[in-house]
Design an enzyme around this catalytic site. Sequence first.
Site, mmCIF file in Angstrom:
data_model
loop_
_atom_site.group_PDB
_atom_site.id
_atom_site.type_symbol
_atom_site.label_atom_id
_atom_site.label_comp_id
_atom_site.label_asym_id
_atom_site.label_seq_id
_atom_site.Cartn_x
_atom_site.Cartn_y
_atom_site.Cartn_z
ATOM 1 N N ASP A 151 0.831 -1.202 0.000
ATOM 2 C CA ASP A 151 0.000 0.000 0.000
ATOM 3 C C ASP A 151 0.865 1.251 0.000
ATOM 4 O O ASP A 151 0.481 2.294 0.535
ATOM 5 C CB ASP A 151 -0.928 -0.011 1.223
ATOM 6 C CG ASP A 151 -2.057 1.002 1.109
ATOM 7 O OD1 ASP A 151 -2.453 1.308 -0.025
ATOM 8 O OD2 ASP A 151 -2.525 1.483 2.156
ATOM 9 N N CYS A 205 -19.357 -13.995 -4.716
ATOM 10 C CA CYS A 205 -20.353 -13.135 -4.086
ATOM 11 C C CYS A 205 -21.784 -13.541 -4.464
ATOM 12 O O CYS A 205 -22.709 -13.386 -3.665
ATOM 13 C CB CYS A 205 -20.127 -11.677 -4.472
ATOM 14 S SG CYS A 205 -18.721 -10.902 -3.652
ATOM 15 N N CYS A 208 -25.542 -12.051 -3.296
ATOM 16 C CA CYS A 208 -25.467 -11.395 -1.985
ATOM 17 C C CYS A 208 -25.258 -9.888 -2.149
ATOM 18 O O CYS A 208 -24.407 -9.441 -2.923
ATOM 19 C CB CYS A 208 -24.339 -11.988 -1.155
ATOM 20 S SG CYS A 208 -24.166 -11.249 0.496
ATOM 21 N N CYS A 211 -23.202 -6.312 1.895
ATOM 22 C CA CYS A 211 -22.242 -5.225 2.109
ATOM 23 C C CYS A 211 -22.804 -3.903 1.610
ATOM 24 O O CYS A 211 -22.601 -2.852 2.238
ATOM 25 C CB CYS A 211 -20.902 -5.536 1.447
ATOM 26 S SG CYS A 211 -20.965 -5.786 -0.338
ATOM 27 N N CYS A 215 -23.721 -0.457 4.220
ATOM 28 C CA CYS A 215 -22.960 0.797 4.182
ATOM 29 C C CYS A 215 -23.823 1.943 4.703
ATOM 30 O O CYS A 215 -24.848 2.273 4.108
ATOM 31 C CB CYS A 215 -22.486 1.092 2.769
ATOM 32 S SG CYS A 215 -21.502 2.620 2.671
ATOM 33 N N CYS A 231 -17.352 7.360 1.566
ATOM 34 C CA CYS A 231 -16.872 6.237 2.369
ATOM 35 C C CYS A 231 -16.311 6.750 3.698
ATOM 36 O O CYS A 231 -15.496 7.674 3.731
ATOM 37 C CB CYS A 231 -15.805 5.475 1.596
ATOM 38 S SG CYS A 231 -15.075 4.099 2.509
ATOM 39 N N CYS A 261 -13.792 2.176 8.928
ATOM 40 C CA CYS A 261 -15.117 1.567 9.059
ATOM 41 C C CYS A 261 -15.039 0.118 8.608
ATOM 42 O O CYS A 261 -14.395 -0.198 7.607
ATOM 43 C CB CYS A 261 -16.131 2.328 8.209
ATOM 44 S SG CYS A 261 -17.819 1.660 8.251
ATOM 45 N N CYS A 264 -19.126 -2.866 6.071
ATOM 46 C CA CYS A 264 -19.331 -3.708 4.897
ATOM 47 C C CYS A 264 -18.586 -5.039 5.022
ATOM 48 O O CYS A 264 -18.964 -6.034 4.392
ATOM 49 C CB CYS A 264 -18.922 -2.977 3.621
ATOM 50 S SG CYS A 264 -17.154 -2.600 3.492
ATOM 51 N N CYS A 268 -20.093 -9.670 5.807
ATOM 52 C CA CYS A 268 -19.771 -10.634 4.744
ATOM 53 C C CYS A 268 -19.854 -12.061 5.276
ATOM 54 O O CYS A 268 -19.191 -12.409 6.259
ATOM 55 C CB CYS A 268 -18.375 -10.367 4.204
ATOM 56 S SG CYS A 268 -17.875 -11.511 2.886
#
Length: 335
Positions: A151, A205, A208, A211, A215, A231, A261, A264, A268
């Site tokens: 990152d 996914c 579904c 998520c 939010c 976000c 946060c 989301c 899952c």
Amino acid sequence: MSTTSAIKQEARALGFDAVGITHVSSKYAGSVTGDMENSHRSDSETAAPERLFARLTEWLRRGYHGTMAWIERDPHKRADPRQVLPGCRSIISVGINYLTEHRANEQPGYGRIARYAWGMDYHKLFDSRLKQLEQIIHKMAPYVKTRSYSDTGPIMEKAWAEQAGLGWIGKHSNLVSAEFGSWLLLGEVLTTLELEPDEPATDLCGSCMLCIQACPTGAITEPYIVDATRCISYLTIELRGDAHTISDDLQAGMGNKIFGCDDCLDVCPFNLRAEPTQEEAFQPSNLSLSPDLNELSTLDETTFATVFRQSPIRRAKLHGLHRNVAIAQHNLKPS
């Protein structure tokens, strides 16, 4: 043992919980997006680079990156690791599980911090282990070049991790692992070494939408697309300025969240089967589990620097943390 197998074995010995490899070639170059701007491979294993690049530029055109100007710098370089490391042939994607058995204190008067920031700053942990992995690769093949990031560079690590089989990019735009759920922090080593690639992950996914429904600020505008300007992670970490820079409706949606946060991620279904990490660096402190809003509101610069010396929370800076705390305190007041 092949070089590929040996590298994977060494990566796991260094403490990486997941490791996978993908090729960098004309087939894949440009076929990625990154971080919050992740596009989704909707109709083929590897979508056309032109179509994905168009989706990325459309995401930027909509202003979904907000004040994160670094995302729009040289998107061609962000899409092609060979412009980061000339001659790059392979990417070794690695992940470390950061899920712990602890639960945050949800009593009135306390804030909420995202799980990844409960322990020490993961960048330091990754940097050390990635450098060790690079040294091991150089011993195996002295002629090759490597470069590592976590990152910290222009690498679309979630998209490459998906190609390397570590997991798939979910509808919340985060990586989801069938084994570790959403709780993998990622890093990668770029190398000019030709390695055996893994199969890309399959999107599980299905239908579904949990998520998206979870939010609190409606940041997931459609499956796989996140408007960063809505976000909470962006609002509490990346966005600078006073509270007036955040609209009233977004402030209300922030609740008691003061750094990041997990809403989301928490919903899952794949996280139900995830096992806690054995990594000591990610074990939380009392402060990260029970951040007292009143105490945090009175921190000065010296105390802030001392208390959060090894924490990701430093990224918000004291001014940002005070702003987030004030919003949380306002949201927790009886109506």
